[in-house]
Scaffold this motif. Structure first.
Motif, PDB file in Angstrom:
ATOM      1  N   LEU A 538       0.820  -1.168   0.121  1.00 33.45           N
ATOM      2  CA  LEU A 538      -0.012  -0.096  -0.058  1.00 33.45           C
ATOM      3  C   LEU A 538       0.799   1.263  -0.065  1.00 33.45           C
ATOM      4  CD1 LEU A 538      -2.845  -0.851   2.378  1.00 33.45           C
ATOM      5  CD2 LEU A 538      -2.825  -1.216   0.003  1.00 33.45           C
ATOM      6  N   LYS A 539       1.973   1.302   0.709  1.00 34.25           N
ATOM      7  CA  LYS A 539       3.019   2.487   0.786  1.00 34.25           C
ATOM      8  C   LYS A 539       3.476   2.681  -0.751  1.00 34.25           C
ATOM      9  CE  LYS A 539       6.122   2.782   3.877  1.00 34.25           C
ATOM     10  NZ  LYS A 539       7.226   2.513   4.578  1.00 34.25           N
ATOM     11  N   ALA A 540       3.721   1.730  -1.469  1.00 35.98           N
ATOM     12  CA  ALA A 540       4.217   1.698  -2.998  1.00 35.98           C
ATOM     13  C   ALA A 540       3.127   2.149  -3.677  1.00 35.98           C
ATOM     14  CB  ALA A 540       4.786   0.262  -3.472  1.00 35.98           C
ATOM     15  N   ILE A 541       1.708   1.979  -3.614  1.00 35.17           N
ATOM     16  CA  ILE A 541       0.670   2.380  -4.068  1.00 35.17           C
ATOM     17  C   ILE A 541       0.618   3.837  -3.916  1.00 35.17           C
ATOM     18  CG2 ILE A 541      -1.942   2.295  -4.371  1.00 35.17           C
ATOM     19  CD1 ILE A 541      -1.577  -0.769  -4.374  1.00 35.17           C
ATOM     20  N   ALA A 542       0.567   4.304  -2.802  1.00 33.15           N
ATOM     21  CA  ALA A 542       0.517   5.438  -2.322  1.00 33.15           C
ATOM     22  C   ALA A 542       1.667   6.524  -2.889  1.00 33.15           C
ATOM     23  CB  ALA A 542       0.654   5.825  -0.741  1.00 33.15           C
ATOM     24  N   SER A 543       2.662   6.000  -2.820  1.00 31.31           N
ATOM     25  CA  SER A 543       3.802   6.666  -3.700  1.00 31.31           C
ATOM     26  C   SER A 543       3.658   7.134  -5.301  1.00 31.31           C
ATOM     27  CB  SER A 543       5.287   6.111  -3.661  1.00 31.31           C
ATOM     28  OG  SER A 543       6.093   6.729  -4.244  1.00 31.31           O
ATOM     29  N   ASN A 544       2.831   6.123  -5.890  1.00 32.94           N
ATOM     30  CA  ASN A 544       2.457   6.273  -7.126  1.00 32.94           C
ATOM     31  C   ASN A 544       1.390   7.071  -7.495  1.00 32.94           C
ATOM     32  OD1 ASN A 544       4.538   4.170  -8.069  1.00 32.94           O
ATOM     33  ND2 ASN A 544       3.101   2.518  -7.653  1.00 32.94           N
ATOM     34  N   GLU A 545       0.483   7.312  -6.409  1.00 36.51           N
ATOM     35  CA  GLU A 545      -0.495   8.288  -6.364  1.00 36.51           C
ATOM     36  C   GLU A 545      -0.118   9.907  -6.574  1.00 36.51           C
ATOM     37  OE1 GLU A 545      -3.787   6.194  -3.594  1.00 36.51           O
ATOM     38  OE2 GLU A 545      -2.791   8.179  -2.908  1.00 36.51           O
ATOM     39  N   ILE A 546       1.142  10.070  -6.135  1.00 35.99           N
ATOM     40  CA  ILE A 546       1.491  11.501  -6.233  1.00 35.99           C
ATOM     41  C   ILE A 546       1.793  12.215  -7.475  1.00 35.99           C
ATOM     42  CG2 ILE A 546       3.443  12.793  -5.468  1.00 35.99           C
ATOM     43  CD1 ILE A 546       4.092  10.897  -3.198  1.00 35.99           C
TER      44      ILE A 546
END
Length: 571
Positions: A538-546
């Motif tokens: 989920l942290k990786a997905i969050a980073s991709n949202e930026i």
């Protein structure tokens, strides 16, 4: 349910990937194409999705001409732009009438051909060409389509009256299907294409969904619609399944996904169910495409937990109060959270001492549960099905007076198009706004700018040719000028921090600009960045949202906010 592996499930020659926007149709189709090509099969992948990121996936410029992909000698890819194709098609129909018919009539024709139905027809032109091309059939082992035609499109093409010059003869008023007037000699090709689609030995419909109720329901609806037309060879691909949980956020997601999958609708429960794990990366580049369908995740790079803190919806609400807005729409494509955001806005304005009326099409029977204390807040639940049914009955009653047989059937199918429901619901919204001059009106599920222009041009068209059946209700006539007044009205664009929702919101914004409807603020909803999760995936997905949040910041000239992910999210 087993891991999706194209080598193990006996696929047919023609594969259509379909599903709700943003569920992963393109990535699933691309991964399938690469997997089959790597196994030695000759494959062509065709996309007609307006929001397609096919070029990003393969990191190469693509056109409507099949192009070989480096490092995959057996694969060719084509990316058709249905928006451009629809514009060309529209001009081919309207061009002969310019300077011949009155300008108001030409404007009406242009708007009739500016909606999603025309784009579907343009896309189906490409589908039909590949489905009926003998050289394609002989050269490739697999022909893969990213985004399948809807059941509405296929039903419409089967109607004999669809092949007449309907646009000039229509005396019912608003029509989303007048674009069929220019199809001419394509009937035989389309019939052959529809037959191929219905042949289970040749074609498989790949229903792609996320493991959440709203997306599953959309897949179920598409499945039933196409099954009713004889397209029964279907498989269900569940994309983005979280396979482990180690913090509060991931546990909520894990449990919610399992619960929603345990309650699949009957329409799709018996189809073969395959899954693709939730991946912690953007599927761009061949290395990511090739591991998407593998049994193991690639190693996840550690990502800093110091995510950016963004402004939330309170900034937007403060602006609405300070600028004394009277009519507030929440707008966005299905699944972005319009209803929940409309409720938040209404509740916040009520706490500021404002008199507020909330109008929503949320099908939940227990709206009180979401609203809590309703003092100072009035609300109405607009029944979409009831409004649509009454509108259809009204139009069909008028059609019966002058039409029969195929012509009447055509009108009946016309009313199944997406914009019919928008118009029916909009009439109910118009009545609510017209009666609420002493309240702030917060309206969930606003119609598109295309609908506004369609209603407006239909009004002018009806006057020009002295038709009476296409009358625009008085409440709508009065409402349009109010919606074009930025001092009084604001449309809040609601989106998600993902590729498809952002691009779809951009098209909605263009529609609003054409209709001269005020819209300043954007809201990025359901952001994983704002949760500060510690789960590695989920942290990786969050980073991709930026990057998508930054895209919205640019589109909105920094008039935006970000709301964090919430469980039990529906729409």
């Amino acid at each position: 349910m087993k891991l999706y592996n194209p080598q193990e499930i006996g696929l047919t020659k023609y594969l259509f990937f379909t599903g709700k926007g943003g569920v992963g149709k393109t990535t699933s189709a691309c991964a399938t194409a690469v997997n089959l090509a790597d196994s030695g099969k000759m494959v062509i992948l065709v996309s007609t999705d307006p929001a397609s990121n096919l070029q990003d996936v393969f990191q190469t410029e693509l056109t409507n001409k099949p192009k070989a992909v480096d490092q995959i000698p057996n694969l060719k890819v084509a990316n058709f732009d249905p928006i451009t194709a629809a514009n060309d098609y529209k001009e081919s129909i309207i061009g002969p009438y310019r300077g011949v018919l009155p300008d108001s009539v030409v404007e009406n024709m242009e708007e009739q051909l500016s909606g999603s139905c025309t784009v579907e027809i343009a896309a189906f032109n490409e589908f039909a060409a590949f489905l009926t091309d003998k050289s394609v059939e002989s050269e490739y082992d697999y022909v893969i389509f990213d985004t399948a035609p809807t059941g509405h499109t296929l039903r419409m093409l089967a109607l004999p009256s669809a092949w007449s010059n309907y646009l000039d003869e229509n005396d019912i008023g608003v029509s989303c299907l007048g674009q069929l007037s220019g199809l001419g000699d394509k009937k035989e090709s389309y019939e052959q294409a529809v037959e191929t689609l219905s042949d289970g030995k040749l074609t498989t419909l790949m229903l792609v969904t996320r493991p959440q109720r709203a997306a599953i329901q959309e897949a179920s609806k598409a499945s039933k619609d196409l099954s009713d037309l004889g397209i029964h060879n279907q498989k269900l691909i569940i994309n983005g399944l979280l396979d482990s949980a180690d913090d509060e956020i991931s546990e909520i997601i894990y449990n919610q996904q399992r619960n929603d999958l345990d309650n699949l609708p009957q329409e799709i429960k018996d189809y073969e169910q395959l899954y693709i794990p939730l991946r912690p990366y953007n599927v761009t580049g061949l290395d990511k495409i090739r591991v998407l369908l593998s049994e193991k995740h690639p190693e996840i790079a550690l990502i800093s937990s110091n995510f950016i803190d963004y402004s939330d919806i309170s900034d937007i609400i403060n602006n609405f109060v300070n600028t004394d807005k009277k009519i507030i729409f929440t707008m966005g494509k299905g699944g972005v959270g319009k209803t929940t955001i409309a409720i938040k806005i209404a509740q916040a304005l009520k706490k500021r001492g404002k008199k507020v009326h909330l109008a929503t099409t949320d099908p939940a029977d227990h709206l009180n549960f979401y609203l809590g204390d309703t003092s100072g807040l009035s609300y109405s639940h607009i029944d979409e099905e009831k409004e649509l049914r009454e509108y259809k009955e009204e139009v069909l009653a008028k059609a019966r007076e002058t039409m029969s047989g195929d012509d009447f059937d055509y009108i009946k199918e016309d009313l199944e198009s997406p914009c019919t429901q928008e118009i029916a619901v909009f009439r109910a919204f118009a009545e609510i706004v017209g009666k609420a001059d002493d309240e702030i009106v917060v309206i969930d599920t606003a119609p598109t700018g295309h609908t506004f222009l369609l209603l407006k041009s239909t009004q002018s068209y009806a006057k020009e040719v002295e038709r009476t059946n296409g009358e625009v209700p008085e409440a709508i006539q009065k409402l349009l000028p109010r919606l074009q007044n930025p001092e009084e009205t604001e449309v809040l664009m609601v989106t998600l921090p993902e590729t498809t929702p952002v691009y779809e919101s951009m098209r909605l914004a263009d529609d609003l600009d054409r209709a001269n409807i005020a819209h300043t603020w954007w809201l990025v909803n359901q952001s994983m960045v704002a949760t500060h999760t510690n789960n590695a995936v989920l942290k990786a997905i969050a980073s991709n949202e930026i990057k998508w949040i930054e895209k919205v910041a640019k589109l909105s000239d920094n008039k935006y906010a970000v709301e964090k992910w919430q469980p039990n999210f529906e729409k």
